[in-house]
Write a protein that holds these residues in place. Structure first.
Motif, PDB file in Angstrom:
ATOM      1  N   VAL A  54      -8.757 -30.935  30.560  1.00 54.54           N
ATOM      2  CA  VAL A  54      -8.910 -32.196  29.843  1.00 54.54           C
ATOM      3  C   VAL A  54      -8.503 -31.997  28.387  1.00 54.54           C
ATOM      4  O   VAL A  54      -8.927 -31.049  27.737  1.00 54.54           O
ATOM      5  CB  VAL A  54     -10.373 -32.702  29.915  1.00 54.54           C
ATOM      6  CG1 VAL A  54     -10.547 -33.964  29.113  1.00 54.54           C
ATOM      7  CG2 VAL A  54     -10.795 -32.912  31.358  1.00 54.54           C
ATOM      8  N   PHE A  55      -7.667 -32.900  27.900  1.00 55.38           N
ATOM      9  CA  PHE A  55      -7.268 -32.923  26.496  1.00 55.38           C
ATOM     10  C   PHE A  55      -7.946 -34.128  25.860  1.00 55.38           C
ATOM     11  O   PHE A  55      -7.717 -35.259  26.282  1.00 55.38           O
ATOM     12  CB  PHE A  55      -5.748 -33.083  26.365  1.00 55.38           C
ATOM     13  CG  PHE A  55      -4.984 -31.816  26.575  1.00 55.38           C
ATOM     14  CD1 PHE A  55      -4.164 -31.332  25.580  1.00 55.38           C
ATOM     15  CD2 PHE A  55      -5.067 -31.107  27.752  1.00 55.38           C
ATOM     16  CE1 PHE A  55      -3.438 -30.168  25.756  1.00 55.38           C
ATOM     17  CE2 PHE A  55      -4.359 -29.946  27.948  1.00 55.38           C
ATOM     18  CZ  PHE A  55      -3.539 -29.473  26.946  1.00 55.38           C
ATOM     19  N   ARG A  56      -8.806 -33.904  24.862  1.00 54.91           N
ATOM     20  CA  ARG A  56      -9.466 -35.006  24.155  1.00 54.91           C
ATOM     21  C   ARG A  56      -8.846 -35.130  22.770  1.00 54.91           C
ATOM     22  O   ARG A  56      -8.909 -34.203  21.963  1.00 54.91           O
ATOM     23  CB  ARG A  56     -10.971 -34.755  24.041  1.00 54.91           C
ATOM     24  CG  ARG A  56     -11.710 -35.952  23.435  1.00 54.91           C
ATOM     25  CD  ARG A  56     -13.173 -35.701  23.331  1.00 54.91           C
ATOM     26  NE  ARG A  56     -13.371 -34.631  22.350  1.00 54.91           N
ATOM     27  CZ  ARG A  56     -14.480 -33.935  22.235  1.00 54.91           C
ATOM     28  NH1 ARG A  56     -15.481 -34.147  23.039  1.00 54.91           N
ATOM     29  NH2 ARG A  56     -14.589 -33.002  21.307  1.00 54.91           N
ATOM     30  N   LYS A  57      -8.256 -36.290  22.516  1.00 52.98           N
ATOM     31  CA  LYS A  57      -7.525 -36.491  21.265  1.00 52.98           C
ATOM     32  C   LYS A  57      -8.473 -36.701  20.097  1.00 52.98           C
ATOM     33  O   LYS A  57      -9.418 -37.479  20.178  1.00 52.98           O
ATOM     34  CB  LYS A  57      -6.595 -37.692  21.403  1.00 52.98           C
ATOM     35  CG  LYS A  57      -5.664 -37.860  20.238  1.00 52.98           C
ATOM     36  CD  LYS A  57      -4.641 -38.949  20.503  1.00 52.98           C
ATOM     37  CE  LYS A  57      -3.621 -38.977  19.391  1.00 52.98           C
ATOM     38  NZ  LYS A  57      -2.568 -39.956  19.646  1.00 52.98           N
ATOM     39  N   ASN A  58      -8.213 -35.996  18.999  1.00 52.37           N
ATOM     40  CA  ASN A  58      -8.932 -36.176  17.743  1.00 52.37           C
ATOM     41  C   ASN A  58      -7.952 -36.838  16.783  1.00 52.37           C
ATOM     42  O   ASN A  58      -7.042 -36.199  16.296  1.00 52.37           O
ATOM     43  CB  ASN A  58      -9.377 -34.836  17.155  1.00 52.37           C
ATOM     44  CG  ASN A  58     -10.370 -34.146  18.035  1.00 52.37           C
ATOM     45  OD1 ASN A  58     -11.189 -34.774  18.664  1.00 52.37           O
ATOM     46  ND2 ASN A  58     -10.279 -32.843  18.111  1.00 52.37           N
ATOM     47  N   ASP A  59      -8.148 -38.107  16.554  1.00 54.80           N
ATOM     48  CA  ASP A  59      -7.206 -38.833  15.716  1.00 54.80           C
ATOM     49  C   ASP A  59      -8.000 -39.679  14.735  1.00 54.80           C
ATOM     50  O   ASP A  59      -8.641 -40.642  15.110  1.00 54.80           O
ATOM     51  CB  ASP A  59      -6.321 -39.722  16.586  1.00 54.80           C
ATOM     52  CG  ASP A  59      -5.057 -40.141  15.890  1.00 54.80           C
ATOM     53  OD1 ASP A  59      -4.634 -39.436  14.969  1.00 54.80           O
ATOM     54  OD2 ASP A  59      -4.484 -41.172  16.292  1.00 54.80           O
ATOM     55  N   GLY A  60      -7.982 -39.285  13.491  1.00 53.83           N
ATOM     56  CA  GLY A  60      -8.689 -40.026  12.458  1.00 53.83           C
ATOM     57  C   GLY A  60      -7.833 -40.187  11.234  1.00 53.83           C
ATOM     58  O   GLY A  60      -6.798 -39.545  11.090  1.00 53.83           O
ATOM     59  N   GLU A  61      -8.248 -41.069  10.371  1.00 48.15           N
ATOM     60  CA  GLU A  61      -7.485 -41.278   9.153  1.00 48.15           C
ATOM     61  C   GLU A  61      -7.541 -40.039   8.268  1.00 48.15           C
ATOM     62  O   GLU A  61      -8.601 -39.470   8.041  1.00 48.15           O
ATOM     63  CB  GLU A  61      -8.045 -42.481   8.393  1.00 48.15           C
ATOM     64  CG  GLU A  61      -7.735 -43.803   9.049  1.00 48.15           C
ATOM     65  CD  GLU A  61      -8.181 -44.967   8.190  1.00 48.15           C
ATOM     66  OE1 GLU A  61      -8.077 -44.878   6.957  1.00 48.15           O
ATOM     67  OE2 GLU A  61      -8.645 -45.951   8.767  1.00 48.15           O
ATOM     68  N   GLY A  62      -6.397 -39.632   7.775  1.00 48.33           N
ATOM     69  CA  GLY A  62      -6.336 -38.500   6.869  1.00 48.33           C
ATOM     70  C   GLY A  62      -6.442 -37.144   7.525  1.00 48.33           C
ATOM     71  O   GLY A  62      -6.436 -36.132   6.855  1.00 48.33           O
ATOM     72  N   SER A  63      -6.541 -37.111   8.855  1.00 41.09           N
ATOM     73  CA  SER A  63      -6.642 -35.810   9.517  1.00 41.09           C
ATOM     74  C   SER A  63      -5.375 -35.528  10.322  1.00 41.09           C
ATOM     75  O   SER A  63      -4.628 -36.424  10.675  1.00 41.09           O
ATOM     76  CB  SER A  63      -7.858 -35.776  10.449  1.00 41.09           C
ATOM     77  OG  SER A  63      -7.658 -36.658  11.530  1.00 41.09           O
ATOM     78  N   VAL A  64      -5.151 -34.260  10.591  1.00 41.92           N
ATOM     79  CA  VAL A  64      -4.007 -33.847  11.389  1.00 41.92           C
ATOM     80  C   VAL A  64      -4.321 -34.151  12.855  1.00 41.92           C
ATOM     81  O   VAL A  64      -5.421 -33.884  13.322  1.00 41.92           O
ATOM     82  CB  VAL A  64      -3.742 -32.337  11.196  1.00 41.92           C
ATOM     83  CG1 VAL A  64      -2.630 -31.858  12.103  1.00 41.92           C
ATOM     84  CG2 VAL A  64      -3.433 -32.038   9.745  1.00 41.92           C
TER      85      VAL A  64
END
Length: 88
Positions: free
Chosen positions: A10-20
């Motif tokens: 499982v790949f859980r995406k970490n996508d937030g403002e200002g982050s890689v």
């Protein structure tokens, strides 16, 4: 009849403002590392080259891939070779 290996990656995406952009990677429900997007500026081209760096928690060397799909294929290959417990 032999048990078939479970193919749960499982790949859980970490996508937030200002982050890689990155993905946390789980095998059989346990966190094993992450894939982090890396941008490399190329002088001749307008767009930067995007690669994904696989960083595993087990201390193995980081590897670089052209896409998340290739990271997933590599993880499946490692799982099938027995790097993690694959029995459900």
């Amino acid at each position: 009849m032999p048990k078939k290996p479970c193919k749960e990656i499982v790949f859980r995406k970490n996508d937030g403002e200002g982050s890689v952009s990155s993905y946390d990677i789980f095998v059989m429900g346990e966190s094993v590392g992450k894939a982090v997007r890396k941008l490399t500026l190329v002088v001749e081209k307008e767009k930067p080259k995007t690669t994904w760096v696989l960083q595993l928690d087990d201390g193995s060397n980081s590897k670089e891939f052209n896409s998340v799909r290739l990271v997933r294929s590599h993880m499946l290959h490692r799982m099938m070779l027995g790097h993690w417990d694959t029995e459900a």
